[in-house]
Design an enzyme around this catalytic site. Structure first.
Site, PDB file in Angstrom:
ATOM      1  N   ARG A  34      17.148  35.084  37.451  1.00  0.00           N
ATOM      2  CA  ARG A  34      18.083  34.543  36.470  1.00  0.00           C
ATOM      3  C   ARG A  34      17.385  34.123  35.173  1.00  0.00           C
ATOM      4  O   ARG A  34      17.994  34.156  34.099  1.00  0.00           O
ATOM      5  CB  ARG A  34      18.840  33.345  37.066  1.00  0.00           C
ATOM      6  CG  ARG A  34      20.054  32.887  36.240  1.00  0.00           C
ATOM      7  CD  ARG A  34      20.881  31.881  37.026  1.00  0.00           C
ATOM      8  NE  ARG A  34      22.144  31.583  36.376  1.00  0.00           N
ATOM      9  CZ  ARG A  34      22.382  30.507  35.650  1.00  0.00           C
ATOM     10  NH1 ARG A  34      21.423  29.599  35.469  1.00  0.00           N
ATOM     11  NH2 ARG A  34      23.560  30.306  35.104  1.00  0.00           N
ATOM     12  N   ILE A  60      26.072  31.811  30.035  1.00  0.00           N
ATOM     13  CA  ILE A  60      25.867  32.370  31.365  1.00  0.00           C
ATOM     14  C   ILE A  60      26.435  31.342  32.339  1.00  0.00           C
ATOM     15  O   ILE A  60      26.138  30.151  32.246  1.00  0.00           O
ATOM     16  CB  ILE A  60      24.378  32.659  31.634  1.00  0.00           C
ATOM     17  CG1 ILE A  60      24.173  33.268  33.029  1.00  0.00           C
ATOM     18  CG2 ILE A  60      23.508  31.420  31.443  1.00  0.00           C
ATOM     19  CD1 ILE A  60      22.739  33.729  33.286  1.00  0.00           C
ATOM     20  N   SER A  61      27.274  31.799  33.243  1.00  0.00           N
ATOM     21  CA  SER A  61      28.002  30.877  34.114  1.00  0.00           C
ATOM     22  C   SER A  61      27.073  30.176  35.099  1.00  0.00           C
ATOM     23  O   SER A  61      25.998  30.674  35.453  1.00  0.00           O
ATOM     24  CB  SER A  61      29.090  31.617  34.897  1.00  0.00           C
ATOM     25  OG  SER A  61      30.092  32.108  34.050  1.00  0.00           O
ATOM     26  N   GLN A  62      27.504  29.018  35.535  1.00  0.00           N
ATOM     27  CA  GLN A  62      26.857  28.270  36.614  1.00  0.00           C
ATOM     28  C   GLN A  62      26.620  29.210  37.806  1.00  0.00           C
ATOM     29  O   GLN A  62      27.494  30.007  38.160  1.00  0.00           O
ATOM     30  CB  GLN A  62      27.790  27.135  37.007  1.00  0.00           C
ATOM     31  CG  GLN A  62      27.414  26.327  38.205  1.00  0.00           C
ATOM     32  CD  GLN A  62      28.546  25.374  38.596  1.00  0.00           C
ATOM     33  OE1 GLN A  62      29.682  25.536  38.158  1.00  0.00           O
ATOM     34  NE2 GLN A  62      28.232  24.401  39.412  1.00  0.00           N
ATOM     35  N   PRO A  63      25.453  29.157  38.457  1.00  0.00           N
ATOM     36  CA  PRO A  63      25.189  30.068  39.579  1.00  0.00           C
ATOM     37  C   PRO A  63      26.280  30.054  40.646  1.00  0.00           C
ATOM     38  O   PRO A  63      26.661  31.119  41.158  1.00  0.00           O
ATOM     39  CB  PRO A  63      23.850  29.566  40.132  1.00  0.00           C
ATOM     40  CG  PRO A  63      23.163  28.972  38.942  1.00  0.00           C
ATOM     41  CD  PRO A  63      24.261  28.335  38.132  1.00  0.00           C
TER      42      PRO A  63
END
Length: 216
Positions: A34, A60-63
């Protein structure tokens, strides 16, 4: 903690520890770096439990959100997936790591080119288009799953028509203030009933801009 250790900690605590059960998703997110998908200034936060800016007003979205959407779409080896709102390319990389076939669309030319080069450098192969993806990609349909990484006012009808029987559309819907993550499952066989829509919980995404989203 090394990046590899941080990645495995993220998988164990943020994903498996909060209910992500699909082993293919967990394995892929434990393998995709990531840190390669965030700006150098934010790499130390690559495995933090939250979204990060990627420029051009996007994130970028939260995992956990990435894992939740991919798990909800029931993606497996060989799945034909359309991703709308590719951003930095991270979610596409996770799905490619799962041996899915991915067509990704990103409307911002700078983000699209950066994502294409990044994925290429990491050895991932996919088709990435720069376009208004809000109406999908009818010329390339049907898809086993469609994931929309931006919030629209409704589930677009053109996207429903691009699913195979039993295909899944996963997308946040709502206003800038209140959004719900929805999963629509196409009837199987076709014509056997209405699509089934499930509410998967509250989320917060950037707006989906375009013909089937919010106006520019």
């Amino acid at each position: 903690m090394s990046m590899q250790e941080a990645r495995q900690d993220m998988v164990a605590r943020q994903l498996a520890g909060r209910g992500i059960a699909d082993e293919r998703v967990l394995r892929a997110m434990g393998e995709v770096p990531r840190e390669a998908f965030v700006a150098p200034a934010h790499r130390s936060l690559a495995y933090a439990d939250g979204p990060l800016p990627i420029g051009r007003g996007q994130t970028i979205s939260q995992p956990w959100i990435v894992a939740r959407m991919i798990e909800a779409a029931r993606i497996g080896p060989g799945s034909r997936v359309l991703e709308i709102g590719a951003g930095s390319g991270y979610a596409a990389a996770v799905m490619l790591q799962m041996d899915a076939h991915v067509l990704a669309i990103e409307r911002d030319p700078a983000l699209a080119e950066a994502a294409r080069l990044r994925l290429e450098d990491l050895g991932y192969e996919l088709e990435l288009r720069c376009a208004d993806g809000s109406a999908g990609a009818p010329q390339s349909a049907p898809f086993d799953a469609i994931i929309v990484s931006a919030a629209g006012p409704r589930l677009p009808e053109p996207l429903r028509r691009q699913l195979v029987p039993g295909g899944r559309l996963v997308m946040p819907v709502g206003s800038a203030e209140v959004q719900r993550l929805l999963r629509l499952t196409a009837p199987d066989p076709p014509g056997s009933g209405n699509p089934r829509t499930e509410d998967l919980g509250g989320v917060r995404f950037v707006p989906l801009l375009g013909a089937e989203g919010w106006p520019l």
